[in-house]
Design a protein around this motif. Structure first.
Motif, PDB file in Angstrom:
ATOM      1  N   MET A  80       0.608  -0.791 -10.875  1.00 53.15           N
ATOM      2  CA  MET A  80       0.465   0.612 -11.211  1.00 53.15           C
ATOM      3  C   MET A  80       1.548   1.420 -10.487  1.00 53.15           C
ATOM      4  O   MET A  80       1.804   1.211  -9.296  1.00 53.15           O
ATOM      5  N   LEU A  81       2.174   2.328 -11.209  1.00 51.47           N
ATOM      6  CA  LEU A  81       3.179   3.231 -10.647  1.00 51.47           C
ATOM      7  C   LEU A  81       2.659   4.659 -10.752  1.00 51.47           C
ATOM      8  O   LEU A  81       2.213   5.073 -11.815  1.00 51.47           O
ATOM      9  N   THR A  82       2.710   5.393  -9.657  1.00 52.29           N
ATOM     10  CA  THR A  82       2.209   6.760  -9.707  1.00 52.29           C
ATOM     11  C   THR A  82       2.861   7.625  -8.638  1.00 52.29           C
ATOM     12  O   THR A  82       3.410   7.116  -7.661  1.00 52.29           O
ATOM     13  N   VAL A  83       2.778   8.912  -8.847  1.00 52.74           N
ATOM     14  CA  VAL A  83       3.276   9.873  -7.870  1.00 52.74           C
ATOM     15  C   VAL A  83       2.236  10.084  -6.771  1.00 52.74           C
ATOM     16  O   VAL A  83       2.574  10.362  -5.624  1.00 52.74           O
ATOM     17  N   PHE A  84       0.951   9.914  -7.125  1.00 51.60           N
ATOM     18  CA  PHE A  84      -0.135  10.258  -6.216  1.00 51.60           C
ATOM     19  C   PHE A  84      -0.848   9.009  -5.705  1.00 51.60           C
ATOM     20  O   PHE A  84      -1.113   8.076  -6.459  1.00 51.60           O
ATOM     21  N   ASP A  85      -1.195   9.024  -4.414  1.00 56.33           N
ATOM     22  CA  ASP A  85      -1.928   7.901  -3.817  1.00 56.33           C
ATOM     23  C   ASP A  85      -3.340   8.350  -3.467  1.00 56.33           C
ATOM     24  O   ASP A  85      -3.743   8.362  -2.313  1.00 56.33           O
ATOM     25  N   ASN A  86      -4.105   8.762  -4.519  1.00 57.37           N
ATOM     26  CA  ASN A  86      -5.459   9.253  -4.247  1.00 57.37           C
ATOM     27  C   ASN A  86      -6.488   8.155  -4.462  1.00 57.37           C
ATOM     28  O   ASN A  86      -6.279   7.211  -5.217  1.00 57.37           O
ATOM     29  N   ASN A  87      -7.608   8.286  -3.776  1.00 52.15           N
ATOM     30  CA  ASN A  87      -8.629   7.245  -3.766  1.00 52.15           C
ATOM     31  C   ASN A  87      -9.175   6.903  -5.145  1.00 52.15           C
ATOM     32  O   ASN A  87      -9.427   5.742  -5.452  1.00 52.15           O
ATOM     33  N   LYS A  88      -9.387   7.901  -5.985  1.00 55.14           N
ATOM     34  CA  LYS A  88      -9.977   7.675  -7.301  1.00 55.14           C
ATOM     35  C   LYS A  88      -9.079   6.759  -8.124  1.00 55.14           C
ATOM     36  O   LYS A  88      -9.541   5.783  -8.732  1.00 55.14           O
ATOM     37  N   ASN A  89      -7.780   7.045  -8.137  1.00 52.80           N
ATOM     38  CA  ASN A  89      -6.851   6.207  -8.898  1.00 52.80           C
ATOM     39  C   ASN A  89      -6.781   4.795  -8.334  1.00 52.80           C
ATOM     40  O   ASN A  89      -6.735   3.814  -9.084  1.00 52.80           O
ATOM     41  N   ILE A  90      -6.755   4.693  -7.009  1.00 50.33           N
ATOM     42  CA  ILE A  90      -6.696   3.376  -6.378  1.00 50.33           C
ATOM     43  C   ILE A  90      -7.925   2.561  -6.754  1.00 50.33           C
ATOM     44  O   ILE A  90      -7.822   1.404  -7.172  1.00 50.33           O
ATOM     45  N   TYR A  91      -9.097   3.172  -6.609  1.00 50.73           N
ATOM     46  CA  TYR A  91     -10.345   2.454  -6.890  1.00 50.73           C
ATOM     47  C   TYR A  91     -10.394   2.005  -8.347  1.00 50.73           C
ATOM     48  O   TYR A  91     -10.727   0.849  -8.647  1.00 50.73           O
ATOM     49  N   ASP A  92     -10.075   2.915  -9.276  1.00 50.54           N
ATOM     50  CA  ASP A  92     -10.138   2.571 -10.700  1.00 50.54           C
ATOM     51  C   ASP A  92      -9.123   1.495 -11.064  1.00 50.54           C
ATOM     52  O   ASP A  92      -9.422   0.582 -11.844  1.00 50.54           O
ATOM     53  N   ILE A  94      -7.871  -0.878  -9.166  1.00 46.38           N
ATOM     54  CA  ILE A  94      -8.326  -2.167  -8.645  1.00 46.38           C
ATOM     55  C   ILE A  94      -9.537  -2.661  -9.429  1.00 46.38           C
ATOM     56  O   ILE A  94      -9.625  -3.837  -9.798  1.00 46.38           O
ATOM     57  N   ARG A  95     -10.465  -1.757  -9.711  1.00 42.93           N
ATOM     58  CA  ARG A  95     -11.703  -2.143 -10.404  1.00 42.93           C
ATOM     59  C   ARG A  95     -11.416  -2.715 -11.791  1.00 42.93           C
ATOM     60  O   ARG A  95     -12.081  -3.661 -12.229  1.00 42.93           O
ATOM     61  N   PHE A  96     -10.432  -2.171 -12.476  1.00 48.95           N
ATOM     62  CA  PHE A  96     -10.143  -2.640 -13.827  1.00 48.95           C
ATOM     63  C   PHE A  96      -9.145  -3.785 -13.877  1.00 48.95           C
ATOM     64  O   PHE A  96      -8.841  -4.295 -14.944  1.00 48.95           O
ATOM     65  N   GLY A  97      -8.606  -4.193 -12.702  1.00 47.89           N
ATOM     66  CA  GLY A  97      -7.828  -5.422 -12.690  1.00 47.89           C
ATOM     67  C   GLY A  97      -6.341  -5.303 -12.433  1.00 47.89           C
ATOM     68  O   GLY A  97      -5.597  -6.234 -12.712  1.00 47.89           O
ATOM     69  N   ALA A  98      -5.876  -4.166 -11.881  1.00 43.02           N
ATOM     70  CA  ALA A  98      -4.463  -4.079 -11.506  1.00 43.02           C
ATOM     71  C   ALA A  98      -4.189  -5.014 -10.333  1.00 43.02           C
ATOM     72  O   ALA A  98      -5.046  -5.240  -9.491  1.00 43.02           O
ATOM     73  N   ASN A  99      -2.980  -5.561 -10.298  1.00 43.89           N
ATOM     74  CA  ASN A  99      -2.612  -6.499  -9.232  1.00 43.89           C
ATOM     75  C   ASN A  99      -1.896  -5.840  -8.066  1.00 43.89           C
ATOM     76  O   ASN A  99      -1.815  -6.410  -6.980  1.00 43.89           O
ATOM     77  N   GLY A 100      -1.359  -4.649  -8.287  1.00 48.12           N
ATOM     78  CA  GLY A 100      -0.638  -3.952  -7.228  1.00 48.12           C
ATOM     79  C   GLY A 100      -0.569  -2.470  -7.534  1.00 48.12           C
ATOM     80  O   GLY A 100      -0.868  -2.033  -8.657  1.00 48.12           O
ATOM     81  N   TYR A 101      -0.161  -1.686  -6.537  1.00 44.19           N
ATOM     82  CA  TYR A 101      -0.193  -0.233  -6.670  1.00 44.19           C
ATOM     83  C   TYR A 101       0.970   0.325  -5.858  1.00 44.19           C
ATOM     84  O   TYR A 101       0.957   0.252  -4.634  1.00 44.19           O
ATOM     85  N   VAL A 102       1.983   0.863  -6.526  1.00 41.16           N
ATOM     86  CA  VAL A 102       3.216   1.280  -5.851  1.00 41.16           C
ATOM     87  C   VAL A 102       3.557   2.727  -6.211  1.00 41.16           C
ATOM     88  O   VAL A 102       3.482   3.123  -7.376  1.00 41.16           O
ATOM     89  N   LEU A 103       3.923   3.497  -5.207  1.00 37.96           N
ATOM     90  CA  LEU A 103       4.305   4.884  -5.434  1.00 37.96           C
ATOM     91  C   LEU A 103       5.697   4.959  -6.057  1.00 37.96           C
ATOM     92  O   LEU A 103       6.594   4.212  -5.685  1.00 37.96           O
ATOM     93  N   LYS A 104       5.872   5.905  -6.974  1.00 38.80           N
ATOM     94  CA  LYS A 104       7.167   6.064  -7.632  1.00 38.80           C
ATOM     95  C   LYS A 104       8.269   6.462  -6.653  1.00 38.80           C
ATOM     96  O   LYS A 104       9.441   6.163  -6.882  1.00 38.80           O
ATOM     97  N   LYS A 105       7.900   7.128  -5.579  1.00 39.38           N
ATOM     98  CA  LYS A 105       8.899   7.573  -4.604  1.00 39.38           C
ATOM     99  C   LYS A 105       9.339   6.438  -3.682  1.00 39.38           C
ATOM    100  O   LYS A 105      10.167   6.647  -2.789  1.00 39.38           O
ATOM    101  N   SER A 106       8.810   5.230  -3.898  1.00 41.93           N
ATOM    102  CA  SER A 106       9.203   4.088  -3.073  1.00 41.93           C
ATOM    103  C   SER A 106      10.697   3.821  -3.208  1.00 41.93           C
ATOM    104  O   SER A 106      11.312   4.108  -4.247  1.00 41.93           O
ATOM    105  N   ALA A 107      11.273   3.253  -2.184  1.00 40.51           N
ATOM    106  CA  ALA A 107      12.689   2.879  -2.223  1.00 40.51           C
ATOM    107  C   ALA A 107      12.907   1.839  -3.326  1.00 40.51           C
ATOM    108  O   ALA A 107      12.015   1.030  -3.600  1.00 40.51           O
ATOM    109  N   PRO A 108      14.072   1.853  -3.969  1.00 40.76           N
ATOM    110  CA  PRO A 108      14.350   0.873  -5.027  1.00 40.76           C
ATOM    111  C   PRO A 108      14.074  -0.561  -4.594  1.00 40.76           C
ATOM    112  O   PRO A 108      13.502  -1.353  -5.352  1.00 40.76           O
ATOM    113  N   ALA A 109      14.459  -0.913  -3.378  1.00 42.04           N
ATOM    114  CA  ALA A 109      14.233  -2.277  -2.887  1.00 42.04           C
ATOM    115  C   ALA A 109      12.749  -2.599  -2.824  1.00 42.04           C
ATOM    116  O   ALA A 109      12.335  -3.738  -3.077  1.00 42.04           O
TER     117      ALA A 109
END
Length: 209
Positions: A80-92, A94-109
């Motif tokens: 999952m790629l997102t601008v926001f790291d809020n609990n509701k998005n994280i929980y949903d 993971i609950r529905f089967g995402a394997n990872g969760y990365v912020l869009k502002k992360s460094a390219p590497a």
């Protein structure tokens, strides 16, 4: 080459990701779309290894996209790629089967490493997200059932919780990677989950270990 399928409603972001991955030489963008309404059809036609899924998209959200994909395919890797790291998005996610969760502002590497990590069986998360995951499950009551996991399955699950890839699990427990996969299939069935991140989340939430 790791085949990547990208869903994001920002043309600029999709172009930036495409340039980033094409420039690394380790990836092939097999598809790039501004929504995930046809995700299950796209997957059957394009056969990606990893999906990069934006959460906030019109019509069909990324969370709904994950749920839709998991009804048909429980093996493909989804970050999952997102601008926001809020609990509701994280929980949903993971609950529905995402394997990872990365912020869009992360460094390219970091984005490149996350794709490689999830492809090899890892569950990449930004440190801020990992902290929130731990906070989410802190203080929850112990499980009322142990799900019938064997001791070896608990050892494998603990190794997954520790953040190890399948290869690392095999090495640490001195078993073959095929045996690891067999244990993980059994764990998924007993916990009624379909991804590593969901298994880890359930282990933490229900205090299985």
């Amino acid at each position: 080459m790791i085949k990547v399928l990208l869903y994001d409603d920002s043309n600029q972001f999709r172009e930036a990701i495409a340039l980033l991955l094409d420039g690394s030489g380790d990836f092939e963008i097999v598809g790039s779309f501004n929504n995930c309404e046809t995700a299950t059809t796209d997957i059957s036609m394009l056969h990606p290894d990893v999906i990069l899924m934006d959460i906030d998209m019109p019509n069909t959200t990324g969370i709904e996209g994950v749920r839709m994909i998991r009804q048909k395919n429980d093996s493909i890797k989804i970050i999952m790629l997102t601008v926001f790291d809020n609990n509701k998005n994280i929980y949903d996610a993971i609950r529905f089967g995402a394997n990872g969760y990365v912020l869009k502002k992360s460094a390219p590497a970091a984005i490149i490493n996350a794709i490689k990590d999830v492809f090899e069986g890892g569950a990449p998360m930004n440190s801020s997200i990992a902290t929130q995951v731990l906070q989410m499950f802190a203080g929850m009551s112990p499980a009322t059932q142990n799900y019938g996991l064997s001791e070896k399955e608990k050892e494998v699950l603990q190794s997954l919780v520790d953040g190890n890839s399948y290869k690392m699990v095999a090495a640490s427990l001195k078993i073959s990677i095929d045996t690891v996969r067999t244990h993980i299939r059994n764990i998924y069935e007993k916990l009624q989950v379909n991804s590593k991140s969901a298994a880890v989340a359930k282990a933490l939430k229900d205090r299985i270990l």
